[in-house]
Design a protein around this motif. Structure first.
Motif, PDB file in Angstrom:
ATOM      1  N   MET A 193       0.837  -1.203   0.000  1.00 54.52           N
ATOM      2  CA  MET A 193       0.000   0.000   0.000  1.00 54.52           C
ATOM      3  C   MET A 193       0.872   1.253   0.000  1.00 54.52           C
ATOM      4  O   MET A 193       1.972   1.244   0.484  1.00 54.52           O
ATOM      5  N   THR A 194       0.290   2.278  -0.528  1.00 58.54           N
ATOM      6  CA  THR A 194       0.977   3.570  -0.524  1.00 58.54           C
ATOM      7  C   THR A 194      -0.062   4.660  -0.295  1.00 58.54           C
ATOM      8  O   THR A 194      -1.272   4.413  -0.364  1.00 58.54           O
ATOM      9  N   TYR A 195       0.418   5.817  -0.011  1.00 56.33           N
ATOM     10  CA  TYR A 195      -0.441   6.997   0.016  1.00 56.33           C
ATOM     11  C   TYR A 195      -0.170   7.787  -1.257  1.00 56.33           C
ATOM     12  O   TYR A 195       0.892   7.662  -1.877  1.00 56.33           O
ATOM     13  N   LEU A 196      -1.157   8.597  -1.653  1.00 51.71           N
ATOM     14  CA  LEU A 196      -1.087   9.335  -2.905  1.00 51.71           C
ATOM     15  C   LEU A 196      -1.585  10.757  -2.693  1.00 51.71           C
ATOM     16  O   LEU A 196      -2.458  10.996  -1.855  1.00 51.71           O
ATOM     17  N   VAL A 197      -1.073  11.695  -3.472  1.00 50.02           N
ATOM     18  CA  VAL A 197      -1.539  13.084  -3.410  1.00 50.02           C
ATOM     19  C   VAL A 197      -2.560  13.287  -4.529  1.00 50.02           C
ATOM     20  O   VAL A 197      -2.333  12.875  -5.668  1.00 50.02           O
ATOM     21  N   ASN A 198      -3.681  13.926  -4.175  1.00 52.27           N
ATOM     22  CA  ASN A 198      -4.674  14.208  -5.218  1.00 52.27           C
ATOM     23  C   ASN A 198      -4.740  15.709  -5.527  1.00 52.27           C
ATOM     24  O   ASN A 198      -3.907  16.492  -5.048  1.00 52.27           O
ATOM     25  N   ASP A 199      -5.737  16.119  -6.298  1.00 52.66           N
ATOM     26  CA  ASP A 199      -5.775  17.505  -6.767  1.00 52.66           C
ATOM     27  C   ASP A 199      -6.155  18.521  -5.691  1.00 52.66           C
ATOM     28  O   ASP A 199      -6.174  19.721  -5.961  1.00 52.66           O
ATOM     29  N   GLY A 200      -6.407  18.051  -4.465  1.00 52.91           N
ATOM     30  CA  GLY A 200      -6.593  19.005  -3.376  1.00 52.91           C
ATOM     31  C   GLY A 200      -5.330  19.811  -3.119  1.00 52.91           C
ATOM     32  O   GLY A 200      -5.362  20.886  -2.526  1.00 52.91           O
ATOM     33  N   CYS A 201      -4.209  19.267  -3.557  1.00 50.41           N
ATOM     34  CA  CYS A 201      -2.905  19.922  -3.358  1.00 50.41           C
ATOM     35  C   CYS A 201      -2.660  21.052  -4.352  1.00 50.41           C
ATOM     36  O   CYS A 201      -1.831  21.934  -4.104  1.00 50.41           O
ATOM     37  N   VAL A 202      -3.369  21.067  -5.446  1.00 46.69           N
ATOM     38  CA  VAL A 202      -3.094  22.045  -6.506  1.00 46.69           C
ATOM     39  C   VAL A 202      -3.212  23.466  -5.965  1.00 46.69           C
ATOM     40  O   VAL A 202      -4.190  23.826  -5.319  1.00 46.69           O
ATOM     41  N   ASN A 203      -2.194  24.233  -6.214  1.00 49.60           N
ATOM     42  CA  ASN A 203      -2.093  25.638  -5.783  1.00 49.60           C
ATOM     43  C   ASN A 203      -2.051  25.796  -4.264  1.00 49.60           C
ATOM     44  O   ASN A 203      -2.347  26.865  -3.754  1.00 49.60           O
ATOM     45  N   CYS A 204      -1.706  24.758  -3.537  1.00 50.54           N
ATOM     46  CA  CYS A 204      -1.699  24.849  -2.078  1.00 50.54           C
ATOM     47  C   CYS A 204      -0.274  24.828  -1.549  1.00 50.54           C
ATOM     48  O   CYS A 204       0.250  25.823  -1.091  1.00 50.54           O
ATOM     49  N   LYS A 205       0.347  23.657  -1.631  1.00 53.97           N
ATOM     50  CA  LYS A 205       1.756  23.528  -1.270  1.00 53.97           C
ATOM     51  C   LYS A 205       2.113  24.037   0.122  1.00 53.97           C
ATOM     52  O   LYS A 205       3.043  24.838   0.282  1.00 53.97           O
ATOM     53  N   HIS A 206       1.395  23.640   1.137  1.00 53.77           N
ATOM     54  CA  HIS A 206       1.826  23.982   2.484  1.00 53.77           C
ATOM     55  C   HIS A 206       3.161  23.303   2.804  1.00 53.77           C
ATOM     56  O   HIS A 206       3.967  23.824   3.545  1.00 53.77           O
ATOM     57  N   MET A 207       3.335  22.118   2.246  1.00 54.62           N
ATOM     58  CA  MET A 207       4.603  21.389   2.331  1.00 54.62           C
ATOM     59  C   MET A 207       4.980  20.894   3.724  1.00 54.62           C
ATOM     60  O   MET A 207       6.124  20.523   3.954  1.00 54.62           O
ATOM     61  N   THR A 208       4.049  20.896   4.674  1.00 57.63           N
ATOM     62  CA  THR A 208       4.365  20.313   5.975  1.00 57.63           C
ATOM     63  C   THR A 208       4.572  18.814   5.844  1.00 57.63           C
ATOM     64  O   THR A 208       5.324  18.216   6.622  1.00 57.63           O
ATOM     65  N   CYS A 209       3.926  18.209   4.850  1.00 58.29           N
ATOM     66  CA  CYS A 209       4.065  16.770   4.620  1.00 58.29           C
ATOM     67  C   CYS A 209       5.508  16.378   4.332  1.00 58.29           C
ATOM     68  O   CYS A 209       5.976  15.338   4.800  1.00 58.29           O
ATOM     69  N   VAL A 210       6.209  17.183   3.568  1.00 61.11           N
ATOM     70  CA  VAL A 210       7.570  16.799   3.176  1.00 61.11           C
ATOM     71  C   VAL A 210       8.520  16.815   4.373  1.00 61.11           C
ATOM     72  O   VAL A 210       9.518  16.099   4.399  1.00 61.11           O
ATOM     73  N   GLU A 211       8.202  17.623   5.358  1.00 60.48           N
ATOM     74  CA  GLU A 211       9.054  17.725   6.548  1.00 60.48           C
ATOM     75  C   GLU A 211       8.976  16.468   7.410  1.00 60.48           C
ATOM     76  O   GLU A 211       9.934  16.140   8.098  1.00 60.48           O
ATOM     77  N   VAL A 212       7.826  15.798   7.390  1.00 58.08           N
ATOM     78  CA  VAL A 212       7.650  14.658   8.299  1.00 58.08           C
ATOM     79  C   VAL A 212       7.916  13.302   7.649  1.00 58.08           C
ATOM     80  O   VAL A 212       8.053  12.301   8.347  1.00 58.08           O
ATOM     81  N   GLN A 220      -8.451   4.290  -1.661  1.00 56.71           N
ATOM     82  CA  GLN A 220      -9.464   5.306  -1.964  1.00 56.71           C
ATOM     83  C   GLN A 220      -9.378   5.793  -3.407  1.00 56.71           C
ATOM     84  O   GLN A 220     -10.162   6.630  -3.831  1.00 56.71           O
ATOM     85  N   ASP A 221      -8.405   5.297  -4.135  1.00 54.39           N
ATOM     86  CA  ASP A 221      -8.121   5.775  -5.484  1.00 54.39           C
ATOM     87  C   ASP A 221      -8.700   4.841  -6.543  1.00 54.39           C
ATOM     88  O   ASP A 221      -8.694   3.623  -6.369  1.00 54.39           O
ATOM     89  N   ASP A 222      -9.188   5.418  -7.636  1.00 58.43           N
ATOM     90  CA  ASP A 222      -9.697   4.593  -8.735  1.00 58.43           C
ATOM     91  C   ASP A 222      -8.610   4.288  -9.761  1.00 58.43           C
ATOM     92  O   ASP A 222      -8.898   3.734 -10.827  1.00 58.43           O
ATOM     93  N   GLY A 223      -7.382   4.647  -9.440  1.00 55.99           N
ATOM     94  CA  GLY A 223      -6.273   4.425 -10.355  1.00 55.99           C
ATOM     95  C   GLY A 223      -5.727   5.717 -10.927  1.00 55.99           C
ATOM     96  O   GLY A 223      -4.581   5.785 -11.361  1.00 55.99           O
ATOM     97  N   THR A 224      -6.563   6.746 -10.870  1.00 48.33           N
ATOM     98  CA  THR A 224      -6.172   8.049 -11.419  1.00 48.33           C
ATOM     99  C   THR A 224      -4.936   8.598 -10.734  1.00 48.33           C
ATOM    100  O   THR A 224      -3.966   9.015 -11.378  1.00 48.33           O
ATOM    101  N   TRP A 225      -4.955   8.573  -9.393  1.00 44.91           N
ATOM    102  CA  TRP A 225      -3.856   9.219  -8.652  1.00 44.91           C
ATOM    103  C   TRP A 225      -2.635   8.329  -8.575  1.00 44.91           C
ATOM    104  O   TRP A 225      -1.512   8.836  -8.463  1.00 44.91           O
ATOM    105  N   MET A 226      -2.837   7.033  -8.622  1.00 43.05           N
ATOM    106  CA  MET A 226      -1.687   6.131  -8.695  1.00 43.05           C
ATOM    107  C   MET A 226      -0.895   6.411  -9.975  1.00 43.05           C
ATOM    108  O   MET A 226       0.331   6.505  -9.963  1.00 43.05           O
ATOM    109  N   GLN A 227      -1.612   6.574 -11.052  1.00 48.26           N
ATOM    110  CA  GLN A 227      -0.959   6.829 -12.337  1.00 48.26           C
ATOM    111  C   GLN A 227      -0.229   8.171 -12.322  1.00 48.26           C
ATOM    112  O   GLN A 227       0.923   8.276 -12.741  1.00 48.26           O
ATOM    113  N   TRP A 228      -0.904   9.183 -11.811  1.00 47.46           N
ATOM    114  CA  TRP A 228      -0.322  10.534 -11.785  1.00 47.46           C
ATOM    115  C   TRP A 228       0.906  10.593 -10.857  1.00 47.46           C
ATOM    116  O   TRP A 228       1.964  11.119 -11.225  1.00 47.46           O
ATOM    117  N   ASN A 229       0.764  10.050  -9.646  1.00 48.06           N
ATOM    118  CA  ASN A 229       1.874  10.083  -8.687  1.00 48.06           C
ATOM    119  C   ASN A 229       3.052   9.248  -9.176  1.00 48.06           C
ATOM    120  O   ASN A 229       4.205   9.645  -9.037  1.00 48.06           O
TER     121      ASN A 229
END
Ligand code: SF4
Length: 107
Positions: free
Chosen positions: A1-20, A60-69
């Motif tokens: 299993m993995t986690y994936l980023v979806n389009d909620g991130c677009v134009n956001c980039k708080h980037m706290t995720c990358v720190e942890v 939770q993904d239909d394959g869309t975000w797996m492909q994009w990520n």
């Protein structure tokens, strides 16, 4: 299993995720981040860090975000530290939700 980023991130980039992230598996595009599914160890610590709930479980993904990520984490530069100058104070209304294929700055 993995986690994936979806389009909620677009134009956001708080980037706290990358720190942890313990394995530094985030990569930066022009207007969003992605996770490398092969590097993610499924720890889940990035999920509560995202203020816009843009990080989802693979199930939770239909394959869309797996492909994009998968695709763009192998093209865009790695990012392991937030850049304060690029972090938004608050999430701004998203006026352009088009995901850009262009790379970001990375580390
Ligand atoms: Fe990194 Fe863990 Fe989030 Fe995967 S779940 S991207 S390993 S912090």
């Amino acid at each position: 299993m993995t986690y994936l980023v979806n389009d909620g991130c677009v134009n956001c980039k708080h980037m706290t995720c990358v720190e942890v992230c313990p394995v530094d598996c985030f990569y930066e595009g022009k207007n969003m981040l992605v996770i490398n599914p092969e590097e993610c160890i499924d720890c889940g610590v990035c999920v509560p860090e995202c203020p816009v709930d843009a990080i989802i479980e693979e199930s939770q993904d239909d394959g869309t975000w797996m492909q994009w990520n998968s695709k763009y984490s192998n093209i865009w530069p790695q990012i392991t530290e937030a850049r304060p100058e690029d972090v938004l104070a608050d999430k701004i209304p998203v006026v352009d939700v088009t995901m850009s294929e262009e790379p970001g700055k990375g580390d």
